[in-house]
Motif scaffolding. Structure first.
Motif, mmCIF file in Angstrom:
data_model
loop_
_atom_site.group_PDB
_atom_site.id
_atom_site.type_symbol
_atom_site.label_atom_id
_atom_site.label_comp_id
_atom_site.label_asym_id
_atom_site.label_seq_id
_atom_site.Cartn_x
_atom_site.Cartn_y
_atom_site.Cartn_z
ATOM 1 N N GLN A 118 0.676 -1.236 0.093
ATOM 2 C CA GLN A 118 -0.026 0.054 0.007
ATOM 3 C C GLN A 118 0.885 1.267 0.040
ATOM 4 N N ARG A 119 1.896 1.152 0.738
ATOM 5 C CA ARG A 119 2.645 2.434 0.830
ATOM 6 C C ARG A 119 3.442 2.716 -0.424
ATOM 7 N N ALA A 120 3.972 1.503 -0.930
ATOM 8 C CA ALA A 120 4.640 1.648 -2.176
ATOM 9 C C ALA A 120 3.957 2.063 -3.358
ATOM 10 N N GLU A 121 2.655 1.820 -3.465
ATOM 11 C CA GLU A 121 1.782 2.388 -4.597
ATOM 12 C C GLU A 121 1.795 4.052 -4.182
ATOM 13 N N SER A 122 1.523 4.400 -3.005
ATOM 14 C CA SER A 122 1.433 5.923 -2.735
ATOM 15 C C SER A 122 2.859 6.437 -3.143
ATOM 16 N N ARG A 123 3.714 5.858 -3.160
ATOM 17 C CA ARG A 123 5.011 6.513 -3.828
ATOM 18 C C ARG A 123 5.334 6.919 -5.192
ATOM 19 N N SER A 124 4.272 6.501 -5.980
ATOM 20 C CA SER A 124 4.321 6.687 -7.444
ATOM 21 C C SER A 124 4.866 8.135 -7.956
ATOM 22 N N ALA A 125 5.679 7.928 -8.765
ATOM 23 C CA ALA A 125 6.186 9.361 -9.197
ATOM 24 C C ALA A 125 5.282 9.531 -10.756
ATOM 25 N N TYR A 126 4.370 8.840 -11.239
ATOM 26 C CA TYR A 126 3.768 9.254 -12.275
ATOM 27 C C TYR A 126 2.946 10.456 -12.456
ATOM 28 N N GLY A 127 2.680 11.082 -11.061
ATOM 29 C CA GLY A 127 1.725 12.379 -11.305
ATOM 30 C C GLY A 127 2.702 13.417 -11.697
ATOM 31 N N ASP A 128 3.953 13.364 -11.746
ATOM 32 C CA ASP A 128 4.989 14.604 -12.009
ATOM 33 C C ASP A 128 5.689 14.002 -13.416
ATOM 34 N N GLU A 129 5.634 12.819 -13.827
ATOM 35 C CA GLU A 129 6.398 12.246 -14.985
ATOM 36 C C GLU A 129 5.598 12.683 -16.366
ATOM 37 N N LYS A 130 6.358 13.423 -17.164
ATOM 38 C CA LYS A 130 5.492 13.993 -18.354
ATOM 39 C C LYS A 130 5.652 12.773 -19.363
#
Length: 384
Positions: free
Chosen positions: A108-120
Motif C-alpha cells: 500500500q505504501r509502495a503504491e503511494s510513492r508513485s512518481a507518475y503524477g510528475d512524470e511528463k
C-alpha cells in the motif's frame, strides 16, 4: 490503421530527438519497478484463494499494461533488464516467503510513492491507476487487519507498555543512587505490579462488556407470554417501539406477530422477522464484538504475559549482574530495539509509515525514561 498507443502518443508529444540519456535511464527504472511490482502481486496471489486472489492477479495485469507503456517508449533502448527499486525487491522477498497483512501494508505504501503524477512521459491514466491501486491494496490490507485477532494487537501494545513503564521506573530509581540490588528488586516489583494491573483491568473490561451484552440480549422466556397477551392492548408493540420502531410500524408488526401466532403456531419475540434490527448497527456493535472476543480469563492471562514480556527487558542487565552506567546503557539499547520493532509493527497495523511510528515510539519511550531519570537524579541529590 490502428490508433496510436498511449506510449506512442506520449512519444509524439516528446519527439525522439528530445530523448536524453537521463530519460532512457528513468524509463528503464520505471520498467523494472513495474515488473517487480507485478511479481509481488503474483506472489501474494499464490498465497490466497477466491476473490482476494482474483484482485491481486488483476493488479498484476494492470502493472503489465504500465510495463508495456515503457517498453513502447524505449523501443530499441530497452537494454538489459534492470533490478527494481530495493524497497520493491524487499517487498517481493517478503511476499514470496510470508505474505499476509504486513506485506499488503508495505505494498500500500509502495503504491503511494508513485512518481507518475510528475512524470511528463507517463499518461494521466497511469497516474490515476496508481492512485486507485493504492486504494485497492488498502482495502485488501484492511481485510487482513480486521482478521488479526485482538490478542495479537494486545501483544504489541501490552509489550510496549511494559517496555516504557519499567525502563522509566528502573532508570528513575537507578539515578537516585540506590544499590544495584534495590534497582533489580524495584524492576521486578514494577513488572509484577504492572502485569497484574493490566491483567485485572483486562479481566474487568472484557467481563463487563460481556455482561452488558448479555443484559441487552432479549430473554427467550418472553416467548411463553405471547399466547396470553391481551390482543386489544397488544403490549407487544411496546417491545418493538423500545427497539427503535416508530409507533405505527411497531403496532403493525405486533399485529402481524399475533396473527401468525394464531394461524401457524409459535413465533418468537426475538425472531428477526417479528423483531426489529436496525439496518446499520454502526461501529459500536462491531466494537462490542471485538472487545468481547474470547474469555475474560484468557484476556487477563494474555495481558499479564504481554506486559511482562516487555517489562522484563529493562531488568535483564541487572539480572546478568551489570551495574552502574554499563547496566543503564545495555538496558537503553535493548529497550530501544524493542521499541523500534513494536513501533514498526504498530505502523504497519495502522497503515502509516513503519519508520515514522518506530521513531515516535522511540522518542516517547526514551522521553518518559529521561524525565524519570532526571527526577531520580534530583531526588538523589536532595537526599544526599
Amino acid at each position: 490503421m490502428a490508433p496510436p498507443t498511449p506510449a506512442e502518443r506520449a512519444a509524439e508529444q516528446h519527439p525522439a530527438h528530445r530523448r536524453t540519456p537521463s530519460d532512457v535511464r528513468r524509463w528503464r527504472r520505471y520498467l523494472a519497478d513495474e515488473r517487480a511490482e507485478a511479481a509481488v502481486y503474483r506472489d501474494l496471489a499464490r498465497r490466497r484463494t477466491g476473490e482476494e486472489r482474483a484482485i491481486l492477479l488483476a493488479l498484476a495485469e494492470a502493472e503489465k499494461r504500465h510495463e508495456q507503456h515503457w517498453l513502447d517508449l524505449l523501443g530499441d533502448d530497452v537494454g538489459k533488464p534492470l533490478k527494481g527499486d530495493w524497497r520493491t525487491r524487499m517487498l517481493g522477498f517478503l511476499a514470496r516467503r510470508f505474505g499476509g497483512v504486513f506485506v499488503l501494508a508495505l505494498a500500500q505504501r509502495a503504491e503511494s510513492r508513485s512518481a507518475y503524477g510528475d512524470e511528463k512521459f507517463a499518461t494521466a491514466t497511469m497516474a490515476a491507476d496508481e492512485q486507485i491501486h493504492e486504494e485497492v491494496v488498502r482495502g485488501l490490507a484492511t481485510r487482513g487487519r480486521n482478521r488479526l485477532s485482538g490478542t495479537f494487537r494486545a501483544a504489541v501494545f501490552g509489550a510496549n507498555d511494559g517496555l516504557v513503564s519499567n525502563l522509566a521506573l528502573v532508570l528513575g530509581i537507578g539515578a537516585s543512587g540506590v544499590p544495584t540490588g534495590t534497582i533489580l528488586l524495584t524492576g521486578l516489583a514494577g513488572l509484577l505490579a504492572g502485569a497484574l494491573s493490566m491483567a485485572a483491568g483486562e479481566y474487568v473490561s472484557v467481563r463487563s462488556q460481556r455482561e452488558l451484552l448479555e443484559a441487552s440480549t432479549p430473554d427467550p422466556d418472553a416467548d411463553r407470554a405471547l399466547p396470553h397477551l391481551d390482543v386489544d392492548a397488544n403490549e407487544l408493540a411496546l417491545v418493538y417501539r423500545a427497539r427503535g420502531m416508530a409507533a405505527e410500524e411497531a403496532q403493525a408488526h405486533a399485529d402481524e406477530v399475533l396473527a401468525r401466532l394464531g394461524a401457524a403456531g409459535p413465533v418468537s419475540v426475538t425472531d428477526p422477522v417479528a423483531g426489529h434490527v436496525p439496518a446499520d448497527p454502526g461501529p459500536a456493535a462491531d466494537a462490542d464484538e471485538h472487545e468481547t472476543h474470547g474469555t475474560a480469563w484468557g484476556a487477563a492471562v494474555s495481558s499479564f504475559l504481554f506486559f511482562a514480556s516487555g517489562a522484563i527487558v529493562p531488568v535483564v542487565p541487572y539480572l546478568l549482574g551489570l551495574e552502574g552506567a554499563q547496566a543503564v546503557l545495555v538496558a537503553c539499547v535493548l529497550v530501544g530495539v524493542a521499541l523500534v520493532v513494536t513501533g514498526a509493527i504498530t505502523g504497519l497495523l495502522s497503515g502509516t509509515s513503519p519508520v515514522t511510528r518506530a521513531l515516535r515510539q522511540l522518542a516517547i519511550g526514551f522521553g518518559a525514561a529521561a524525565v524519570t531519570y532526571l527526577l531520580g537524579l534530583l531526588f538523589g541529590t536532595t537526599v544526599a
